[in-house]
Enzyme design. Sequence first.
Site, PDB file in Angstrom:
ATOM      1  CB  CYS A 188      -0.929  -0.024   1.214  1.00 27.00           C
ATOM      2  SG  CYS A 188      -1.932   1.457   1.346  1.00 27.00           S
ATOM      3  CB  CYS A 197      -0.752   2.528   4.061  1.00 29.34           C
ATOM      4  SG  CYS A 197      -2.208   1.853   3.271  1.00 29.34           S
ATOM      5  CG  ASP A 198       3.022   1.191   4.509  1.00 30.08           C
ATOM      6  OD1 ASP A 198       2.581   1.680   5.566  1.00 30.08           O
ATOM      7  OD2 ASP A 198       2.780   0.036   4.133  1.00 30.08           O
TER       8      ASP A 198
END
Length: 305
Positions: free
Chosen positions: A130, A133-134
């Site tokens: 992701c 997200c990261d």
Amino acid sequence: MKDVIIIGSGPGGMTAALYASRSDLSVLVIERGAPGGQLMNTADVENYPGVGLVTGPDLAMSMYENSSNFGAEHAYGNVISIEDHGAVKKVICDDATYEAKAVIIASGSDHRKIGIPGEEEYSGRGVSYCAVCDGAFFKDRHLVVIGGGDSAVEEGLYLTQFASRVTIVHRRDELRAQKILQERAFKNEKIDFQWNKVPVAIEGDDVKVQSVQLKDTQTGEVENFLADGVFIYIGLDPLTEFAKDLSITNEEGWIQTNNHMETRLPGIYAIGDVRDTVLRQIATAVGDGSIAGQEVYKYITSLED
Ligand code: NAP
């Protein structure tokens, strides 16, 4: 008992909830994470008509608000199985059992794992599925993206806003991604490619990722390729474990339906990415959801006749 239970709140599930509840059916949407499905893992959306450029999470939030406008309820739950008792369907979750006259499966798909040493061990410590997200954890770092499809190229492009360099590793010498994304990647100075390579191991210092072992698919040679993070986008697996006893999936686990989104079981529908289909997009999931929302109304009305 509800009229309809919808499993999953991605774009398909939320659209089905909107259509079914707007037809005055009582609707419960069961979701085990945040509403939005894969939208929550998508940086930018630019091919959903009418909204221009929007982030996945923003589009998810406005779809969620819309989906509840006509009374659809949402519940948190991890669905384990569905029991088909004809006019009554039971949806069994970890901690509760719900009943409805019809079920719409909109559980979507999950990122496929490669299954190489180090992948699981370093998950969350440099290995990610992701970028949204990261990605921000990798400011000025060198990242490797595995895959050659739309996700790998689109998310690789997104990662260039943080990383100093993004290397896309693909097992062939030609990308599968849409041409417009390919052109953007080829033009981007931060992106380079490793063609005809597959990862065979991810290595680190026990705390974080330091390198990927890349095998040349033509020569068999293995090289230690230094990287601070590895983003894996090698395709999708259907989330249909809970439906395996219903015999509604193909051999790969995708759910088979007709054009009305009906499975072979009356009153059980499937929509969006989880369906055995030719295109998996937000727009196609929304189309499926509207058909299922309408069809389920006809089905429930026919039960009352
Ligand atoms: P995908 O289209 O299935 O592509 C997977 C990629 O990973 C392919 O390039 C494949 O190589 C490679 N791959 C598969 N298994 C591998 C393995 N074991 N080792 C190394 N490489 C491997 O998956 P996706 O990119 O996640 O996209 C999924 C669906 O969502 C697609 O329908 C896509 O069009 C859609 N999507 C659309 C958008 C958009 O419209 N903007 C954005 C993201 C996703 P080969 O090419 O050699 O098979």
